[in-house]
Design a protein around this motif. Structure first.
Motif, mmCIF file in Angstrom:
data_model
loop_
_atom_site.group_PDB
_atom_site.id
_atom_site.type_symbol
_atom_site.label_atom_id
_atom_site.label_comp_id
_atom_site.label_asym_id
_atom_site.label_seq_id
_atom_site.Cartn_x
_atom_site.Cartn_y
_atom_site.Cartn_z
ATOM 1 N N SER A 26 0.859 -1.180 0.000
ATOM 2 C CA SER A 26 0.000 0.000 0.000
ATOM 3 C C SER A 26 0.897 1.232 0.000
ATOM 4 O O SER A 26 1.757 1.376 0.876
ATOM 5 C CB SER A 26 -0.904 0.029 1.239
ATOM 6 N N ALA A 42 -4.298 3.276 8.365
ATOM 7 C CA ALA A 42 -5.442 2.551 8.936
ATOM 8 C C ALA A 42 -6.303 1.926 7.848
ATOM 9 O O ALA A 42 -6.942 0.887 8.070
ATOM 10 C CB ALA A 42 -6.277 3.494 9.798
ATOM 11 N N LYS A 43 -6.323 2.521 6.664
ATOM 12 C CA LYS A 43 -7.101 2.001 5.541
ATOM 13 C C LYS A 43 -6.318 1.004 4.690
ATOM 14 O O LYS A 43 -6.892 0.313 3.831
ATOM 15 C CB LYS A 43 -7.553 3.158 4.648
ATOM 16 N N ILE A 55 -4.069 8.061 9.324
ATOM 17 C CA ILE A 55 -5.391 7.827 8.732
ATOM 18 C C ILE A 55 -5.263 6.940 7.499
ATOM 19 O O ILE A 55 -6.045 6.003 7.292
ATOM 20 C CB ILE A 55 -6.060 9.168 8.378
ATOM 21 N N GLY A 56 -4.257 7.221 6.659
ATOM 22 C CA GLY A 56 -4.046 6.425 5.457
ATOM 23 C C GLY A 56 -3.647 4.998 5.759
ATOM 24 O O GLY A 56 -4.167 4.047 5.159
ATOM 25 N N GLN A 74 -7.664 5.354 -4.137
ATOM 26 C CA GLN A 74 -8.497 5.667 -2.972
ATOM 27 C C GLN A 74 -8.132 7.051 -2.441
ATOM 28 O O GLN A 74 -6.978 7.310 -2.080
ATOM 29 C CB GLN A 74 -8.284 4.610 -1.881
ATOM 30 N N GLU A 130 -2.100 -1.057 -3.879
ATOM 31 C CA GLU A 130 -3.078 0.029 -3.871
ATOM 32 C C GLU A 130 -2.355 1.345 -3.596
ATOM 33 O O GLU A 130 -1.254 1.362 -3.022
ATOM 34 C CB GLU A 130 -4.148 -0.207 -2.799
ATOM 35 N N ILE A 166 -3.161 5.033 -1.804
ATOM 36 C CA ILE A 166 -4.093 5.787 -0.962
ATOM 37 C C ILE A 166 -3.578 7.215 -0.847
ATOM 38 O O ILE A 166 -2.460 7.447 -0.374
ATOM 39 C CB ILE A 166 -4.218 5.162 0.435
ATOM 40 N N ILE A 211 -8.879 10.058 0.327
ATOM 41 C CA ILE A 211 -9.455 10.426 1.616
ATOM 42 C C ILE A 211 -9.358 11.940 1.750
ATOM 43 O O ILE A 211 -8.256 12.503 1.734
ATOM 44 C CB ILE A 211 -8.717 9.732 2.777
ATOM 45 N N LYS A 217 -4.309 -2.110 3.123
ATOM 46 C CA LYS A 217 -4.501 -3.558 3.140
ATOM 47 C C LYS A 217 -3.212 -4.332 2.861
ATOM 48 O O LYS A 217 -3.196 -5.554 2.926
ATOM 49 C CB LYS A 217 -5.560 -3.947 2.113
#
Length: 388
Positions: free
Chosen positions: A4, A76-77, A73-74, A57, A33, A35, A59, A79
């Motif tokens: 990520s 935490a999302k 915050i990133g 993604q 991914e 983010i 935010i 994967k």
């Protein structure tokens, strides 16, 4: 998921676009991914992301919550098994993550991996590898003793002098512009400390990983551009936050005398003032040559109209990135690198090879919408829009 990539953005729309373009090119063969966390930018960063990179993604924070909280915050999302904390004012090569993750998989007690960083002029950034800024190490930095006595163990620890820039090995502190580590380790140490708004967060995270008895590494086999300073104007607010950040780190991790605290306060003020003046834009005066490296000859006239100067075309179908003969030869040369037809890795390599005062560089963005770059690490970058 394997990786990520976490990118925290604040008002650097064009640098973000270039960064994400390079990251996408580097993640083609990965289960991965991207983010992007936006800290309430006032430019059109979010709109650009939605239009150009709808698969990423996004935010959208409603306030500028700072570097640590934004990244937390990133993460935490995320994967991925691994995360990469990446600044939006960076450009990665197509094989950056391939090399870094292959190295990561070979390590048995992995902490954080950092890479070789260069500025917009192709020059190595020494903060790519650092030692823990203990009171003594900080003293050698503030007093510039590390410059007076290079290659001396007693004085060269701030920039990890035990390693050359082209040598991979263990270091203590890595820079937050590019950090790769396992997500679980990030969570185990608590992530970035949100009591620090910015500037010493990467030092703190690196140090907390060391306290977990993990090994941090500087990895030289891939190079990443870090334009630096794009999210921060070096004004009085910068000075205040820089001082607060260093005080935060020392209060958290070291017991120091009152006398040393006073000295550090004076030193940090002096150092931050220097940084503030270094951040003032340096305007390059006089004429210069413009040379476009591309496989698209039709771009020459468009850039010549934008720059109001003649642009010399160098056809990369020849596969050789040699400089053409220019008259007068003593003029500085601005090299325009077309990211539409040149891999980012090749752009980065060319900048490293030609780094000196005579050459400056701009990258032509994907879709030919703008030129972007910076002439040195002490100034904010330049964006020149191209009429499509």
């Amino acid at each position: 998921m394997q990786l990520s990539v976490i990118i925290l953005n604040y008002n650097v729309r064009h640098f973000l676009e270039l960064c994400v373009s390079s990251v996408e090119a580097a993640l083609v063969d990965f289960d991965s991914e991207i983010i992007v966390i936006d800290n309430n930018s006032s430019d059109d960063s979010c709109q650009m992301m939605k239009e150009r990179f709808p698969e990423v993604q996004l935010i959208e924070n409603k306030e500028n919550s700072g570097f640590p909280k934004g990244n937390n915050i990133g993460v935490a999302k995320a994967k991925g098994k691994y995360i990469c904390i990446l600044n939006p004012d960076t450009v990665v090569a197509e094989d950056t993550f391939v090399k870094v993750l292959a190295f990561a998989e070979r390590q048995k007690n992995l902490g954080i991996i950092g890479v070789k960083l260069i500025d917009g002029a192709g020059k190595f950034l020494p903060e790519s590898k650092r030692g823990t800024p203990t009171p003594w190490v900080a003293f050698t930095k503030i007093t510039a003793l590390y410059k007076l006595f290079p290659n001396t163990t007693l004085f060269d620890r701030y920039y990890a002098g035990h390693l050359a820039k082209n040598q991979t090995g263990e270091v203590e502190i890595l820079v937050g512009a590019f950090m790769v580590m396992e997500k679980q380790l990030y969570l185990d140490v608590g992530g970035f400390d949100e009591d620090c708004f910015m500037y010493s967060d990467d030092i703190d995270l690196s140090y907390m990983v060391l306290q977990k008895r993990k090994s941090n590494y500087y990895f030289h086999e891939t190079t990443v551009i870090h334009y630096k300073g794009e999210s921060t104007v070096k004004d009085s607010t910068y000075m205040k936050r820089f001082q607060e950040a260093m005080n935060f780190f020392y209060k958290k991790h070291f017991k120091v005398s009152v006398l040393f605290s006073i000295f550090m306060k004076i030193g940090i003020l002096f150092f931050s003032v220097i940084k503030m003046f270094q951040g003032k834009r340096i305007v390059q005066k006089g004429k210069k040559h413009f040379v476009l490296y591309s496989k698209n000859n039709s771009l020459v006239n468009k850039l010549a109209n934008v720059l109001q100067k003649k642009v010399v075309f160098h056809d990369l179908n020849t596969e050789k990135m040699e400089l053409p003969s220019l008259t007068p030869p003593e003029l500085p040369i601005e090299i325009l690198l077309d990211a539409n037809t040149i891999p980012f890795k090749k752009c980065i390599a060319f900048m490293e090879i030609l780094k000196n005062k005579r050459f400056t560089f701009k990258i032509v963005s994907k879709e030919n919408e703008f030129l972007i770059g910076s002439d040195n690490s002490n100034e904010r970058g330049t964006v020149v829009k191209i009429d499509v």
